[in-house]
Design a protein around this motif. Structure first.
Motif, PDB file in Angstrom:
ATOM      1  N   MET A 196       0.818  -1.624   0.219  1.00 27.17           N
ATOM      2  CA  MET A 196      -0.260  -0.099  -0.149  1.00 27.17           C
ATOM      3  C   MET A 196       1.154   1.051   0.479  1.00 27.17           C
ATOM      4  N   LEU A 197       0.205   2.387  -0.401  1.00 29.08           N
ATOM      5  CA  LEU A 197       1.019   3.835  -0.127  1.00 29.08           C
ATOM      6  C   LEU A 197      -0.043   3.890   0.948  1.00 29.08           C
ATOM      7  N   ALA A 198       0.515   4.842   1.744  1.00 24.60           N
ATOM      8  CA  ALA A 198       0.519   5.784   3.008  1.00 24.60           C
ATOM      9  C   ALA A 198       1.072   7.136   3.348  1.00 24.60           C
ATOM     10  N   ARG A 199      -0.285   7.931   4.257  1.00 22.98           N
ATOM     11  CA  ARG A 199       0.775   8.558   4.563  1.00 22.98           C
ATOM     12  C   ARG A 199       0.815   8.872   6.022  1.00 22.98           C
ATOM     13  N   PHE A 200       2.359   8.782   6.531  1.00 24.25           N
ATOM     14  CA  PHE A 200       2.340   8.424   7.323  1.00 24.25           C
ATOM     15  C   PHE A 200       3.098   9.949   8.218  1.00 24.25           C
ATOM     16  N   ASN A 212       4.348  11.362  12.223  1.00 25.28           N
ATOM     17  CA  ASN A 212       4.634  11.198  13.609  1.00 25.28           C
ATOM     18  C   ASN A 212       5.424  13.001  13.977  1.00 25.28           C
ATOM     19  N   ASP A 213       4.832  12.905  15.187  1.00 23.36           N
ATOM     20  CA  ASP A 213       5.745  14.274  16.023  1.00 23.36           C
ATOM     21  C   ASP A 213       7.581  14.497  15.464  1.00 23.36           C
ATOM     22  N   THR A 214       7.973  13.727  14.947  1.00 24.56           N
ATOM     23  CA  THR A 214       9.497  13.536  14.540  1.00 24.56           C
ATOM     24  C   THR A 214       9.821  14.588  12.917  1.00 24.56           C
ATOM     25  N   TRP A 215       8.982  13.425  11.952  1.00 28.66           N
ATOM     26  CA  TRP A 215       9.513  13.636  10.680  1.00 28.66           C
ATOM     27  C   TRP A 215       8.377  14.781  10.486  1.00 28.66           C
ATOM     28  N   GLY A 216       7.260  14.774  11.067  1.00 31.72           N
ATOM     29  CA  GLY A 216       5.735  15.341  10.502  1.00 31.72           C
ATOM     30  C   GLY A 216       5.046  14.533   9.452  1.00 31.72           C
ATOM     31  N   GLU A 217       4.730  14.515   8.301  1.00 31.91           N
ATOM     32  CA  GLU A 217       3.573  13.484   7.549  1.00 31.91           C
ATOM     33  C   GLU A 217       4.617  13.686   5.745  1.00 31.91           C
ATOM     34  N   MET A 218       4.613  12.162   4.965  1.00 30.02           N
ATOM     35  CA  MET A 218       5.084  12.189   4.442  1.00 30.02           C
ATOM     36  C   MET A 218       4.521  10.336   3.618  1.00 30.02           C
ATOM     37  N   LYS A 219       4.619  10.942   2.132  1.00 30.03           N
ATOM     38  CA  LYS A 219       3.601   8.983   1.204  1.00 30.03           C
ATOM     39  C   LYS A 219       4.403   8.363   1.968  1.00 30.03           C
ATOM     40  N   THR A 220       4.386   7.117   2.089  1.00 29.52           N
ATOM     41  CA  THR A 220       5.479   6.513   2.585  1.00 29.52           C
ATOM     42  C   THR A 220       4.320   4.827   1.498  1.00 29.52           C
ATOM     43  N   ARG A 221       5.434   3.958   1.599  1.00 22.29           N
ATOM     44  CA  ARG A 221       4.879   2.587   1.249  1.00 22.29           C
ATOM     45  C   ARG A 221       5.611   1.443   1.525  1.00 22.29           C
ATOM     46  N   TRP A 222       4.645   0.682   2.074  1.00 17.17           N
ATOM     47  CA  TRP A 222       4.399  -0.508   2.933  1.00 17.17           C
ATOM     48  C   TRP A 222       4.216  -1.411   1.807  1.00 17.17           C
ATOM     49  N   ARG A 223       4.742  -2.802   2.608  1.00 19.74           N
ATOM     50  CA  ARG A 223       4.552  -4.146   2.153  1.00 19.74           C
ATOM     51  C   ARG A 223       4.828  -5.284   3.179  1.00 19.74           C
ATOM     52  N   PHE A 224       4.135  -6.393   3.212  1.00 21.84           N
ATOM     53  CA  PHE A 224       3.885  -6.987   4.426  1.00 21.84           C
ATOM     54  C   PHE A 224       4.088  -8.615   3.679  1.00 21.84           C
ATOM     55  N   THR A 225       4.348  -9.382   4.588  1.00 28.14           N
ATOM     56  CA  THR A 225       4.882 -10.061   4.154  1.00 28.14           C
ATOM     57  C   THR A 225       4.004 -11.002   5.823  1.00 28.14           C
ATOM     58  N   LEU A 226       2.933 -12.128   5.069  1.00 27.54           N
ATOM     59  CA  LEU A 226       2.248 -12.780   6.801  1.00 27.54           C
ATOM     60  C   LEU A 226       3.030 -14.140   6.806  1.00 27.54           C
ATOM     61  N   PHE A 240       7.527  -6.940   7.395  1.00 29.94           N
ATOM     62  CA  PHE A 240       6.636  -5.536   6.650  1.00 29.94           C
ATOM     63  C   PHE A 240       8.325  -4.371   6.470  1.00 29.94           C
ATOM     64  N   GLU A 241       8.195  -3.538   5.210  1.00 30.18           N
ATOM     65  CA  GLU A 241       9.152  -2.763   4.605  1.00 30.18           C
ATOM     66  C   GLU A 241       8.113  -2.021   3.996  1.00 30.18           C
ATOM     67  N   THR A 242       9.338  -0.578   4.865  1.00 32.61           N
ATOM     68  CA  THR A 242       8.358   0.986   4.112  1.00 32.61           C
ATOM     69  C   THR A 242       9.869   1.904   3.485  1.00 32.61           C
ATOM     70  N   GLY A 243       9.185   2.895   2.993  1.00 30.38           N
ATOM     71  CA  GLY A 243       9.941   3.670   2.666  1.00 30.38           C
ATOM     72  C   GLY A 243       9.784   5.101   2.506  1.00 30.38           C
ATOM     73  N   GLN A 244      10.044   6.243   2.038  1.00 30.07           N
ATOM     74  CA  GLN A 244       9.370   7.198   1.199  1.00 30.07           C
ATOM     75  C   GLN A 244       9.060   6.887   0.088  1.00 30.07           C
ATOM     76  N   ALA A 245       8.011   7.337  -0.944  1.00 30.21           N
ATOM     77  CA  ALA A 245       7.290   6.491  -1.490  1.00 30.21           C
ATOM     78  C   ALA A 245       7.453   8.400  -2.759  1.00 30.21           C
TER      79      ALA A 245
END
Length: 104
Positions: free
Chosen positions: A69-73, A75-89, A99-104
């Motif tokens: 997924m793409l998400a807006r994440f 937090n109080d440290t970095w503010g808001e950014m568009k991020t990409r998330w991938r999950f393995t169950l 899970f893997e995340t990073g800026q999109a």
């Protein structure tokens, strides 16, 4: 938007509610993660980036299986950014193995 996969939806809800116990219950005992392509210590990273920093997740779009997924994440440290998330169950689909995340 809610994540299509129930385990990932619970992950997002736990983050948004600041519920560390619920979050940890969703992870396989040997779960791993990466941020911007680098493996990180899952416990340290989630404490710093999510739970101590008021992390909040807004799903913007996702694959039909809900595992990418793409998400807006925010937090109080970095503010808001568009991020990409991938999950393995886990093989039975009940826990998050990685899970893997990073800026999109």
């Amino acid at each position: 938007m809610t994540a299509n996969n129930p385990v990932v939806a619970a992950f997002v809800a736990a983050i948004n509610e600041g519920d560390k116990a619920a979050f940890e219950a969703l992870l396989a005992p040997d779960a791993t993660m990466s941020d911007d392509g680098s493996d990180r210590d899952l416990g340290q990273w989630t404490e710093r980036e999510i739970f101590s920093a008021g992390g909040h997740f807004t799903v913007e779009s996702q694959e039909p299986d809900g595992l990418s997924m793409l998400a807006r994440f925010r937090n109080d440290t970095w503010g808001e950014m568009k991020t990409r998330w991938r999950f393995t169950l886990t093989p039975d689909g009940s826990k998050i193995q990685r899970f893997e995340t990073g800026q999109a």
